[in-house]
Design a protein around this motif. Structure first.
Motif, PDB file in Angstrom:
ATOM      1  N   GLY A 100      -0.318  24.613  27.728  1.00 16.56           N
ATOM      2  CA  GLY A 100       0.854  25.217  28.390  1.00 16.56           C
ATOM      3  C   GLY A 100       1.170  26.610  27.868  1.00 16.56           C
ATOM      4  N   LYS A 101       1.909  27.348  28.686  1.00 21.56           N
ATOM      5  CA  LYS A 101       2.206  28.748  28.383  1.00 21.56           C
ATOM      6  C   LYS A 101       3.034  28.888  27.105  1.00 21.56           C
ATOM      7  CE  LYS A 101       2.762  32.616  31.477  1.00 21.56           C
ATOM      8  NZ  LYS A 101       3.150  33.028  32.808  1.00 21.56           N
ATOM      9  N   ILE A 161       1.511  33.515  18.216  1.00 20.17           N
ATOM     10  CA  ILE A 161       2.406  34.118  17.219  1.00 20.17           C
ATOM     11  C   ILE A 161       2.025  33.603  15.828  1.00 20.17           C
ATOM     12  CG2 ILE A 161       4.818  34.152  16.407  1.00 20.17           C
ATOM     13  CD1 ILE A 161       5.607  34.241  19.445  1.00 20.17           C
ATOM     14  N   ARG A 162       1.691  32.333  15.764  1.00 20.96           N
ATOM     15  CA  ARG A 162       1.271  31.744  14.485  1.00 20.96           C
ATOM     16  C   ARG A 162      -0.018  32.425  13.984  1.00 20.96           C
ATOM     17  NH1 ARG A 162       0.932  25.892  12.133  1.00 20.96           N
ATOM     18  NH2 ARG A 162      -0.953  26.132  10.932  1.00 20.96           N
ATOM     19  N   SER A 163      -0.943  32.628  14.899  1.00 20.67           N
ATOM     20  CA  SER A 163      -2.197  33.281  14.535  1.00 20.67           C
ATOM     21  C   SER A 163      -1.925  34.701  14.010  1.00 20.67           C
ATOM     22  CB  SER A 163      -3.107  33.306  15.765  1.00 20.67           C
ATOM     23  OG  SER A 163      -4.178  34.175  15.592  1.00 20.67           O
ATOM     24  N   GLU A 164      -1.019  35.399  14.674  1.00 20.72           N
ATOM     25  CA  GLU A 164      -0.651  36.764  14.249  1.00 20.72           C
ATOM     26  C   GLU A 164      -0.003  36.745  12.861  1.00 20.72           C
ATOM     27  OE1 GLU A 164      -1.273  39.174  16.979  1.00 20.72           O
ATOM     28  OE2 GLU A 164      -1.554  40.182  15.073  1.00 20.72           O
ATOM     29  N   PHE A 165       0.823  35.743  12.621  1.00 23.45           N
ATOM     30  CA  PHE A 165       1.514  35.584  11.334  1.00 23.45           C
ATOM     31  C   PHE A 165       0.472  35.446  10.206  1.00 23.45           C
ATOM     32  CE2 PHE A 165       3.503  33.117   7.966  1.00 23.45           C
ATOM     33  CZ  PHE A 165       4.821  33.559   7.927  1.00 23.45           C
ATOM     34  N   ILE A 166      -0.509  34.590  10.457  1.00 24.72           N
ATOM     35  CA  ILE A 166      -1.526  34.330   9.428  1.00 24.72           C
ATOM     36  C   ILE A 166      -2.393  35.565   9.196  1.00 24.72           C
ATOM     37  CG2 ILE A 166      -3.608  32.949   8.966  1.00 24.72           C
ATOM     38  CD1 ILE A 166      -2.013  30.531  10.069  1.00 24.72           C
ATOM     39  N   GLU A 216       8.827  37.020  24.449  1.00 27.16           N
ATOM     40  CA  GLU A 216       9.569  37.047  25.705  1.00 27.16           C
ATOM     41  C   GLU A 216       9.362  35.754  26.491  1.00 27.16           C
ATOM     42  OE1 GLU A 216       9.349  40.938  27.525  1.00 27.16           O
ATOM     43  OE2 GLU A 216       9.925  39.968  29.423  1.00 27.16           O
ATOM     44  N   ILE A 217       8.117  35.252  26.509  1.00 25.06           N
ATOM     45  CA  ILE A 217       7.841  33.983  27.200  1.00 25.06           C
ATOM     46  C   ILE A 217       8.705  32.871  26.601  1.00 25.06           C
ATOM     47  CG2 ILE A 217       6.057  32.170  27.490  1.00 25.06           C
ATOM     48  CD1 ILE A 217       4.029  34.527  27.797  1.00 25.06           C
ATOM     49  N   LEU A 218       8.919  32.955  25.280  1.00 21.31           N
ATOM     50  CA  LEU A 218       9.733  31.932  24.604  1.00 21.31           C
ATOM     51  C   LEU A 218      11.235  32.216  24.735  1.00 21.31           C
ATOM     52  CD1 LEU A 218       7.580  31.654  21.367  1.00 21.31           C
ATOM     53  CD2 LEU A 218       7.663  29.993  23.234  1.00 21.31           C
ATOM     54  N   GLU A 223       4.774  26.878   9.153  1.00 20.39           N
ATOM     55  CA  GLU A 223       5.459  26.244  10.301  1.00 20.39           C
ATOM     56  C   GLU A 223       6.958  26.488  10.264  1.00 20.39           C
ATOM     57  OE1 GLU A 223       3.253  24.846   8.334  1.00 20.39           O
ATOM     58  OE2 GLU A 223       1.553  24.256   9.599  1.00 20.39           O
ATOM     59  N   ARG A 224       7.549  26.432   9.055  1.00 21.13           N
ATOM     60  CA  ARG A 224       8.990  26.707   8.949  1.00 21.13           C
ATOM     61  C   ARG A 224       9.287  28.143   9.401  1.00 21.13           C
ATOM     62  NH1 ARG A 224      11.659  23.850   4.340  1.00 21.13           N
ATOM     63  NH2 ARG A 224      10.994  21.694   4.641  1.00 21.13           N
ATOM     64  N   SER A 225       8.419  29.069   9.020  1.00 21.35           N
ATOM     65  CA  SER A 225       8.635  30.473   9.388  1.00 21.35           C
ATOM     66  C   SER A 225       8.502  30.664  10.887  1.00 21.35           C
ATOM     67  CB  SER A 225       7.618  31.375   8.676  1.00 21.35           C
ATOM     68  OG  SER A 225       7.672  31.161   7.290  1.00 21.35           O
ATOM     69  N   ILE A 226       7.484  30.035  11.472  1.00 20.88           N
ATOM     70  CA  ILE A 226       7.265  30.178  12.919  1.00 20.88           C
ATOM     71  C   ILE A 226       8.412  29.528  13.697  1.00 20.88           C
ATOM     72  CG2 ILE A 226       5.708  29.606  14.856  1.00 20.88           C
ATOM     73  CD1 ILE A 226       4.639  31.734  12.862  1.00 20.88           C
ATOM     74  N   ARG A 227       8.934  28.437  13.162  1.00 18.52           N
ATOM     75  CA  ARG A 227      10.066  27.769  13.822  1.00 18.52           C
ATOM     76  C   ARG A 227      11.245  28.739  13.927  1.00 18.52           C
ATOM     77  NH1 ARG A 227      14.164  23.734  11.384  1.00 18.52           N
ATOM     78  NH2 ARG A 227      15.278  23.141  13.274  1.00 18.52           N
TER      79      ARG A 227
END
Ligand code: 4AD
Ligand code: MG
Length: 427
Positions: free
Chosen positions: A125-126, A134-139, A260-262, A400-404
């Protein structure tokens, strides 16, 4: 060779294009057949027209089902009505792998657990794709940050003998007849590594047998940890500030479309981050009717209350030793630690914990006794203090906490592709 949708969006009107991807939507408007294709890099509209597309390929377009994998050849057309301002007129379409009827429909989804039972499919899903990007970018940003700051990337074992963060969240395993457990944190190994490299960092899974069902705990999560020789706690907090500011800046710069999607309006937190003491934090929450004993860890409800008071991350400093693990360096009175939690704002709560460690041999031996911990399994760790261990400090931040927080998500499981929680080990 096929082109990615991201590449196609930069190509000129009239270009011949070959696209591979999955069918997201299928619509007929008069004599025209529209498909939306997704390939991971983006979404793209393709159109079948009687005058251009052979009947055989028009039939393929009619037959194709949602989520089938397809290869499409066609001509790129500028069209202001199409999403992204471009569409592809189909010349050929090959159905590479036809999908059965998609099981995730509005009427089938009766609970969020249904979506997690079908997580192997629902990740397409989108929204979930945006979170993972975003998670991949964070890492990636985290990696870049530490490499730019002269940290060496290391890994530590996931099967260990000594508990870093206390026995209550240990996953015990049988290791050929010996007791072992899954690593809660790489910290102790990082402390050995700093005497070889000065500055190190780790990114790997950490495991906690969390017994309660909450929206911020996973049993397996990704932790990024850093440790630096000769750093004191003030330097350690500065490093965390720099780190969080850097990765957030990167996400805002490169993943604004996904934010923006989120529907997330996210601004990069400016440095420095505010600091409040444990005592001040306790005073505030007590005044607001949330009571807890001095020396206890700050309860979730109190942490959430404090977190809602701020609009950027802040540190809670000066934690009592009674709320912390054995390794923490203390102030001269031996009751207050040189450690801090980094709390995300808007109610999201703790995202990182860090502190200065005991570097003196006798002090550490005393502390292990005080905590009634057997020195044998920690012998190597204690031993380090005999061979040139300087003052040092470090921290661990949960991905995960950061991405949340960054994505403004209700539940932490949304940030993990295949989350592991107290009630979930499938798929
Ligand atoms: O606060 P924690 O337990 O600190 C440590 O493990 C230190 N040894 C780190 C260090 O100094 N090198 O864990 C660090 C972070 C937490 O702040 C949180 O973000 C995350 O790891 N974390 C969890 N995330 C998801 N689910 C859980 N069960 C988590 N437990 C900790
Ligand atoms: Mg912590």
């Amino acid at each position: 060779m096929n082109q990615s949708i991201r590449e196609v969006l930069t190509m000129r009107h009239g270009s011949n294009v070959e696209l591979c991807g999955w069918v997201v939507t299928k619509n007929t408007v008069g004599a025209l057949l529209f498909l939306t294709i997704r390939d991971g890099s983006g979404y793209f509209q393709v159109v079948g027209k009687k005058e251009v597309t052979d009947q055989q390929f028009l039939d393929n377009m009619k037959d194709v089902t949602i989520e089938s994998a397809v290869r499409i050849k066609g001509q790129l057309m500028d069209d202001a009505r199409a999403p992204g301002g471009k569409e592809l007129t189909v010349k050929e379409i090959e159905i590479i792998a036809k999908a059965e009827k998609w099981p995730i429909t509005k009427s089938a989804v009766k609970s969020s657990s249904f979506l997690y039972d079908f997580r192997h499919l629902s990740i397409r899903g989108k929204k979930s794709s945006s979170i993972m990007k975003i998670r991949s970018e964070f890492i990636k940003a985290a990696f870049d940050f530490f490499v730019e700051h002269d940290h060496i990337y290391i890994n530590s074992p996931s099967i260990v003998q000594s508990a870093v963060e206390g026995g209550s969240t240990l996953f015990n395993i049988d290791y050929f007849g010996k007791n072992a457990s899954l690593s809660q944190s790489a910290q102790l190994y990082e402390e050995a590594a700093i005497c070889a490299f000065g500055k190190v960092f780790v990114m790997q899974p950490a495991f906690r047998a969390e017994k309660s069902k909450t929206s911020k705990h996973l049993t397996e999560f990704m932790m990024i940890e850093a440790e630096v020789a000769f750093n004191e706690q003030v330097d350690n907090m500065k490093l965390q500030e720099d780190f969080v500011n850097y990765v957030c800046e990167r996400i805002v710069e490169r993943r604004s479309e996904e934010l923006e999607i989120l529907g997330r309006k996210f601004t990069v937190p400016e440095k420095p981050f505010p600091k409040i003491t444990y005592d001040e934090a306790r005073e505030i929450t007590i005044k607001n009717g949330i009571n807890f004993e001095w020396g206890e860890d700050i309860p979730t409800e109190a942490e959430r209350f404090l977190s809602k008071m701020f609009d950027k991350p802040f540190f809670i400093i000066d934690y009592p030793l009674s709320a912390r693990s054995f390794y923490h360096m203390t102030k001269p009175n031996n009751t207050i630690t040189l450690s801090a939690d980094l709390i995300a704002p808007e109610g999201f709560g703790e995202i990182a914990t860090g502190g200065q460690r005991i570097h003196d041999y006798n002090f550490l031996v005393e502390r292990l006794k005080q905590y009634k911990l057997q020195t044998e399994s920690f012998q190597w760790y204690v031993d380090l203090r005999k061979y040139g261990m300087p003052p040092h400090a470090g921290f661990g931040i949960g991905v995960e906490r950061s991405i949340r927080w960054i994505c403004n998500l209700k539940h932490i499981r949304t940030t993990s592709l295949f989350p592991r929680t107290i009630t979930r080990i499938y798929p």
